[in-house]
Design an enzyme around this catalytic site. Sequence first.
Site, PDB file in Angstrom:
ATOM      1  N   TYR A   1       1.733   3.486  -3.462  1.00 13.48           N
ATOM      2  CA  TYR A   1       1.199   4.845  -3.486  1.00 13.48           C
ATOM      3  C   TYR A   1       2.317   5.854  -3.763  1.00 13.48           C
ATOM      4  O   TYR A   1       2.151   6.777  -4.557  1.00 13.48           O
ATOM      5  CB  TYR A   1       0.527   5.184  -2.145  1.00 13.48           C
ATOM      6  CG  TYR A   1      -0.960   4.948  -2.111  1.00 13.48           C
ATOM      7  CD1 TYR A   1      -1.511   3.702  -2.444  1.00 13.48           C
ATOM      8  CD2 TYR A   1      -1.841   5.952  -1.737  1.00 13.48           C
ATOM      9  CE1 TYR A   1      -2.872   3.485  -2.395  1.00 13.48           C
ATOM     10  CE2 TYR A   1      -3.213   5.737  -1.693  1.00 13.48           C
ATOM     11  CZ  TYR A   1      -3.726   4.501  -2.016  1.00 13.48           C
ATOM     12  OH  TYR A   1      -5.081   4.292  -1.983  1.00 13.48           O
TER      13      TYR A   1
ATOM     14  N   CYS B   1       0.835  -1.202   0.000  1.00 13.37           N
ATOM     15  CA  CYS B   1       0.000   0.000   0.000  1.00 13.37           C
ATOM     16  C   CYS B   1       0.870   1.253   0.000  1.00 13.37           C
ATOM     17  O   CYS B   1       0.782   2.093  -0.903  1.00 13.37           O
ATOM     18  CB  CYS B   1      -0.941  -0.006   1.200  1.00 13.37           C
ATOM     19  SG  CYS B   1      -2.021   1.441   1.269  1.00 13.37           S
TER      20      CYS B   1
ATOM     21  N   GLU C   1      -4.646  -4.354  -3.921  1.00 13.02           N
ATOM     22  CA  GLU C   1      -4.527  -2.956  -4.327  1.00 13.02           C
ATOM     23  C   GLU C   1      -5.160  -2.748  -5.705  1.00 13.02           C
ATOM     24  O   GLU C   1      -5.888  -1.769  -5.923  1.00 13.02           O
ATOM     25  CB  GLU C   1      -3.055  -2.528  -4.367  1.00 13.02           C
ATOM     26  CG  GLU C   1      -2.446  -2.237  -3.008  1.00 13.02           C
ATOM     27  CD  GLU C   1      -3.041  -0.992  -2.371  1.00 13.02           C
ATOM     28  OE1 GLU C   1      -3.141   0.055  -3.046  1.00 13.02           O
ATOM     29  OE2 GLU C   1      -3.419  -1.071  -1.196  1.00 13.02           O
TER      30      GLU C   1
END
Length: 222
Positions: free
Chosen positions: A139, A135, A208
């Site tokens: 990102y 994550c 994701e």
Amino acid sequence: MSFSETLKEKAGKIWEECYKHPFLQELGMGTLEKEKFKFYLIQDYQYLMEYAKVFAAGMVKCNEEKYMAKFAEIQHNILCEEMNIHRKYMEDFGITEEEAANAGQSLFNKAYTSNMLSTAYTGTIAEIIAVVFPCAWSYHDFAKRLKQEYGNLPKNDFYNKWIDTYASDEFGESFSWFCDYLDVLCENKKQKELKKIEEIFRTSMEFEFLFWDMSYKMKMSY
């Protein structure tokens, strides 16, 4: 290449499929429909509440003061900084915190956070890092790449704050210790244990992708 670095390489195909997803590409171009981003915001609000609990579990299982503090620091950053970005966007949409909290998790969101929490409650510290790593890492990587690729967007573009936040050096530094700590934890692990950590990492990366896809299609379930 260190063990932690190989995780991204081995999950390279799904990693790139995430980056190429229309949700992220349209966000980078500033053309993403705001209703899709609104759906994402509400689901991500729900996600972050559960995500923070995983770091609490990491702190509980950790016996080293240095890393206990790091787990606690990230949990604080999630709840008090990252959530503030969401709250600002929610204000723009007229979404109250109560509305976001009561919206309910989508099936995809619930599956993702349930998998993380299960790993947090039953797994090792190395497995906890592996389940949360995709994550934060993706990102940061995606936001930096979007900024490089679409950096000529007007500065007042609606999505610039999101991109700037996750592309920032501050955000990257907040989880950079994952790599070194995971390498130390895995230094003497057997191949079977390392394989399990690789699978945990890849599974989170697959979730994701499902999260971006769910948000783009605004789907609560199949």
